[in-house]
Enzyme design. Structure first.
Site, PDB file in Angstrom:
ATOM      1  N   ILE C  52       0.841  -1.199   0.000  1.00 24.07           N
ATOM      2  CA  ILE C  52       0.000   0.000   0.000  1.00 24.07           C
ATOM      3  C   ILE C  52       0.879   1.253   0.000  1.00 24.07           C
ATOM      4  O   ILE C  52       1.861   1.329   0.741  1.00 24.07           O
ATOM      5  CB  ILE C  52      -0.897   0.046   1.264  1.00 24.07           C
ATOM      6  N   HIS C  54       0.553   4.498   1.387  1.00 29.88           N
ATOM      7  CA  HIS C  54      -0.348   5.104   2.367  1.00 29.88           C
ATOM      8  C   HIS C  54      -0.467   6.598   2.151  1.00 29.88           C
ATOM      9  O   HIS C  54       0.506   7.271   1.808  1.00 29.88           O
ATOM     10  CB  HIS C  54       0.169   4.837   3.782  1.00 29.88           C
ATOM     11  N   LYS C 254      -2.170  -1.005  11.469  1.00 28.63           N
ATOM     12  CA  LYS C 254      -3.270  -0.382  10.747  1.00 28.63           C
ATOM     13  C   LYS C 254      -4.431  -1.347  10.592  1.00 28.63           C
ATOM     14  O   LYS C 254      -5.380  -1.087   9.874  1.00 28.63           O
ATOM     15  CB  LYS C 254      -2.777   0.117   9.400  1.00 28.63           C
ATOM     16  N   SER C 342       5.748  -0.337   8.710  1.00 31.56           N
ATOM     17  CA  SER C 342       4.803   0.490   7.959  1.00 31.56           C
ATOM     18  C   SER C 342       4.813   1.901   8.537  1.00 31.56           C
ATOM     19  O   SER C 342       4.844   2.048   9.763  1.00 31.56           O
ATOM     20  CB  SER C 342       3.396  -0.107   8.082  1.00 31.56           C
TER      21      SER C 342
END
Lengths: 421, 126, 493
Positions: C52, C54, C254, C342
């Site tokens: 991803i 983000h 997340k 992340s």
């Protein structure tokens, strides 16, 4: 290199189904383009070096390559009418039956056939579909991939082997690996029975003292680089692992023989109706799919137990594909066929026959039934025929002939267990 | 190979392989006189007797090919051989090297534990 | 490429952080080395993560994560464009099911504003379902972030590496740094294999092992803990969501998300399990069950029966709770890029900039090369070519007309090109051209890819591995003559 090829019948796949369909189509007067993704015809039979093929069709026991060679020979004898395209991958099938394909020799191809026979076969279920936990090291193979490595490439995939699944490919590979010096530690079967033939259980396992554990599965793979062990666990009647029954079995290879799935990507692309149970197309007794002029046969239609049945089914498809290519039309289905009781599915799922003639219905049961009663009736309750069977098992494809003139409505194939007599 | 050696007597059990029913057979005998029980049909009796006296198997494998368009050719014993002789048969197949081209049906070993070994596929020359 | 005795700078770790730094450093007139323990780049967290890009509202305002996420996100279009890496700005929705969730969405929104995230909107459940029909009917509110996107983490890593290599980077694979010595104005990185690499500056981008690498230099200022994330990958059957779906966040990360991938699949994941073993990437029955439950909470219509594989990755969680990007307090010419959990993938281009700046501050002379080429051509995908282009490539090399992987329509031509560019194992080929990535998971194509690897690399088929090291696929030939070995035997004409 970007030519458009026209033909009466395009057959996709030159395994046993495609070869028999091509020969039958030629014998009905069609010209055939036979597309094969491998360099040679024969499909998966090329790697099935064991014997046991052809008893029904040829009345003798052949090995896989021999069985394939008979049909490949028949196709070769019709070389003026069958154009064989090796190393050719069909990439798409449109609803107007246009096929795109590619090969190293011809480049991208567009084929506009009068009729299409789908004979792409099936593929093996892989680890991901089972959700076996643990690590992802080297040494986890489907039985068919291992079979190819041993029999065609000439390499041994491992030395200490656990096999999950007691279908025939798993059993055959147990013996094959044993004969090449590997130690097959056990075969685990999730179900309380094997879907393999008794002969294979005896000659591939018992002969070599390889234990077969029912109600047992592999729940976990261990090892960081190469498989080092697997966890084997008992399952209950709902096929859920029973806590406390786990044991770790040291091995370097896990072979999966856990089912085959018809390979229907092209079928799906063309918008052809699929049967959620078989995973193959819905067809009538001519093996015509819901898309007129497109036929299906062999393991892409339903996973067969015997190649002999594949050949017969493919001949039907090939014959009618040739007929369609000539006439441009065939009668549409009038009746539907459905499964009831232990019957899991029936092929064909539709019947469009004129009021004359016999139709063969092929089906499988979803569980072992010993003894069993088979009834074919119409939806309005009229019994067409009944049969008693000593045993019916999911591993065997059953078959029954019905007289179309007796069919007054949709057909139901019922399998029931009868009390022990 | 638990029951690879044919013994003169005693009682032994097999699963019948003649049909899907898979009857549990019991065979007992002395010399050529074998009594088979547990079979539901006459074919089971024939199988049980043979399996008791002298179990026979077809061996299928691959032999090495030299100068071929494939490294191996599939092979089979053209008839059944005694189960007890399978290890010897496999050892000879392992040591065999066939020169391409190979024809389907070509005899590769005249007598492999009592039956010819034949090629079950063709291999072209490179 | 000449390999100097002493490199100006060595980067330890060929994940996305190390490769992005290598790419940016390759702009300058420096001799550069990448030192990687595994047999390929992208073998740690960069191999198995969500992919991803983000938007950047999660991290606490003022943190390095917040700053570098926002900056990294803004750099992604240019990097992916130059490197031929997929990027889809599909946007993300964080879903609220109750008032507690709504409050945390409002906090996220506020953080996002502070972090400089553009375009965010708090939308109603209905608006969320209009943006993504799979969203659960029970969702009452969502945070819409249009700048979120999806990429391929290993394609980005490989792209950076190839680009850096084309601009002069030297790479040492299978080289795990086991000890460090001080030379005259340089460090000597000794590998457990016996080889060594000398460099004046060192970037520590060793992922999970960054703390251990720091300790080799005598720096004990931080530690790294692995946090496992399990994933389920779903087949390309047309049922994938179009947007990235988060749930209101938890302390562990997340949360479980449901997302499309850059290749057209869908996935659910990751779980979050703190552990001590830095090598345990096993999947668990419990993890799979949790994923299924949480994924269906976001998207009840998700077709989990289409699962084709499960895998897990380990996030490198640093002891400071933030990225650790700074010069070592012990060795000023050792630069840490550690604790890159992340949003490490999103931040990678910005982290690379930060590393370059720190190196410059620590005295590394940076002189831009006039001939630096920022462009890396991706491997052309047969399936994506026009018919005319297909005809052209097959005419020049027929192997481009030979489909090896049926599930993903990958040709031998692509596989050969992947090997030419550095793939040495089955997984190396898979990450580069997707052979074996589809629904049959290599059941059909693995033997063919192994043949191609053996032929192209001039090695025996039984030496081919799944991912290097001891991950050999085969134990040996069944007949001595297989693989071109000449032997004596019972010959028969």
């Amino acid at each position: 290199m970007t030519g458009i090829r026209a033909t009466d019948v395009a057959v996709i796949g030159a395994g046993p189904a495609g070869l028999a369909a091509a020969v039958a189509a030629v014998d009905k007067g069609a010209n055939v383009l036979l597309l094969e993704r491998d360099a040679r015809p024969g499909g998966i039979l090329q790697q099935c070096v064991h014997n046991g093929f052809g008893l029904h069709y040829f009345g003798e026991e052949l090995t896989g390559p021999e069985y394939a060679a008979r049909f490949a020979g028949e196709a070769a004898r019709r070389a003026d009418r069958v154009s064989f395209l090796p190393d050719t991958m069909a990439l798409s099938l449109d609803s107007d039956r246009t096929i795109t394909a590619v090969s190293p020799r011809e480049g991208p191809l567009t084929i506009k056939p009068g009729a299409v026979v789908l004979a792409m076969g099936c593929r093996e279920r892989a680890r991901g579909a089972l959700g076996i936990a643990g690590t992802r090291p080297a040494g986890v193979y489907t039985a068919g991939a291992a079979q190819r490595l041993v029999n065609l490439d000439g390499y041994l995939p491992g030395r200490r082997v656990v096999i999950l699944g007691s279908g025939d490919i798993g059993l055959i590979m147990a013996r094959r690996l044993t004969w090449e010096g590997a130690k097959v530690l056990m075969v685990c079967e999730l179900m309380p029975y094997s879907s393999g033939l008794n002969r294979n259980i005896v000659q591939c396992l018992r002969d070599y003292d390889i234990p077969l554990y029912f109600n047992t599965t592999v729940s976990r793979v261990h090892g960081s680089e190469r498989v080092e062990a697997v966890t084997v666990v008992k399952v209950d009647g709902k096929r859920q692992a029973i806590p406390g029954t786990e044991r770790v079995v040291e091995c370097d290879t896990l072979l999966l023989s856990v089912g085959l799935m018809p390979e229907n990507e092209l079928t799906r692309m063309a918008g052809i109706q699929l049967d959620p149970v078989t995973g193959g197309a819905v067809v009538d007794e001519r093996r015509q799919t819901s898309l007129p002029g497109v036929f299906a046969c062999g393991n892409v239609l339903q996973v067969h137990d015997l190649v002999d049945h594949v050949s017969r089914e493919a001949e039907i498809a090939g014959r009618y594909a040739a007929g369609y290519a000539k006439a441009g039309t065939l009668p549409m289905p009038k009746l539907s066929v459905s499964a009831e009781g232990f019957t899991r599915y029936v092929v064909p799922q539709r019947i469009s026959a004129e009021p004359e003639g016999m139709v063969d219905l092929y089906f499988r049961v979803g569980d072992a039934v010993k003894p069993a009663r088979l009834t074919v009736r119409t939806a309005d309750g009229k019994t067409i025929l009944t049969r008693r069977k000593k045993a019916m098992t999911p591993g065997e494809m059953e078959h029954v002939k019905v007289d179309v003139s007796k069919l007054t409505g949709d057909v139901v194939v019922v399998t029931e267990a009868v009390g022990n007599v | 190979m638990s029951d690879s050696i044919t013994m003169g007597g005693g009682k032994r059990e097999f699963i019948c392989i003649v049909c899907p029913v898979g009857c549990p057979l019991k065979a007992e005998g002395d010399g050529d006189a074998v009594k088979v029980t547990g079979n539901a049909c006459p074919r089971g009796a024939v199988y049980g007797r043979q399996e008791y006296l002298r179990p026979m198997r077809v061996v299928t494998s691959n032999a090495a090919v030299q100068g071929g368009d494939r490294p191996l050719v599939s092979v089979k014993t053209s008839g059944e051989i005694e189960k007890a002789r399978i290890p010897d048969a496999l050892a000879r197949i392992r040591g065999l090297i066939v020169s391409a081209p190979v024809e389907i049906g070509q005899i590769l070993i005249d007598d492999l534990a009592g039956a010819p070994l034949v090629a079950t596929a063709a291999v072209g020359k490179v | 490429m000449d390999r100097p005795d002493i490199f100006d700078c060595a980067i330890i770790g060929g994940g996305v952080t190390g490769c992005a730094a290598a790419r940016l450093l390759s702009k300058y007139g420096l001799s550069l080395a990448l030192v990687e323990a595994a047999e390929d780049v992208s073998m740690g967290a960069s191999r198995a993560n969500s992919g991803i890009v983000h938007a950047g509202y999660d991290a606490a305002p003022g943190s390095a994560m917040a700053r570098l996420n926002a900056r990294g996100n803004a750099m992604f279009d240019q990097w992916c464009g130059e490197l031929g890496v997929p990027l889809v700005r599909c946007g993300s929705l964080a879903l609220a099911f109750d008032e507690t969730d709504q409050r945390s969405l409002e906090e996220l929104y506020e953080s996002g504003l502070a972090n400089g995230v553009p375009g965010m909107e708090l939308v109603s459940g209905g608006e969320a379902r209009a943006l993504e029909p799979l969203v659960n009917p029970d969702v009452i509110q969502a945070l819409w972030a249009p700048t979120a996107g999806i990429t391929s983490p290993y394609q980005l890593t490989i792209g950076c590496w190839e680009n850096a290599r084309a601009n002069g980077l030297a790479t040492f694979f299978d080289t795990r740094v086991a000890s460090v010595e001080r030379g005259d104005g340089h460090f000597i990185l000794n590998a457990d294999s016996g080889s060594s690499v000398r460099a004046r500056y060192v970037v520590n981008a060793a992922g999970l092992y960054a703390d251990e690498v720091a300790r080799l230099f005598g720096d004990q200022s931080f530690s790294i803990k692995p946090r496992k994330g399990e994933y389920i990958l779903l087949d390309k059957d047309g049922s994938a969501p179009k947007r990235v779906l988060f749930q209101a966040p938890s302390v562990m990360g997340k949360g479980v998300l449901v997302s499309p991938t850059a290749d057209g699949n869908a996935f659910a994941g990751p779980t979050a399990l703190d552990q001590t073993d830095k090598s345990d990437t096993s999947t668990t029955g419990e993890g799979a069950a949790e994923l299924r439950r949480l994924a269906l909470r976001s998207a009840p219509g998700l077709n989990l029966r289409a699962a084709i594989t499960a895998f897990s990755g380990l996030r490198a969680v640093g002891s400071t709770g933030d990225f650790i990007i700074r010069a070592s307090g012990i060795e000023p010419r050792l630069i840490h890029a550690a604790g890159i959990a992340s949003p490490g993938l999103t931040s990678a281009p910005a982290i690379a900039e930060e590393i370059v700046n720190i190196l410059a501050n620590q005295g590394l002379r940076l002189k831009a090369k006039p001939d630096w080429n920022p462009i890396r051509e991706p491997i052309e995908r047969f399936a994506g070519m026009t018919r005319e282009r297909q005809a052209e490539v097959i005419a020049s090399d027929p192997r481009w007309g030979h489909v090896v992987c049926r599930c993903e329509t990958v040709t031998e031509g692509e596989i050969v090109e992947a090997i030419r560019r550095g793939a040495r194992s089955l997984d190396g080929v898979k990450r580069r051209v997707r052979a074996g990535m589809g629904r049959c998971q290599g059941g059909f194509c693995a033997p063919r890819v192994m043949e191609t690897l053996a032929r192209e690399r001039g090695v025996s088929m039984d030496s081919i591995t799944k991912f290097g090291g001891g991950s050999r696929m085969l134990v040996g030939p069944i007949r001595e003559s297989v693989g071109g070995r000449a032997v004596e035997g019972e010959a028969r004409a």
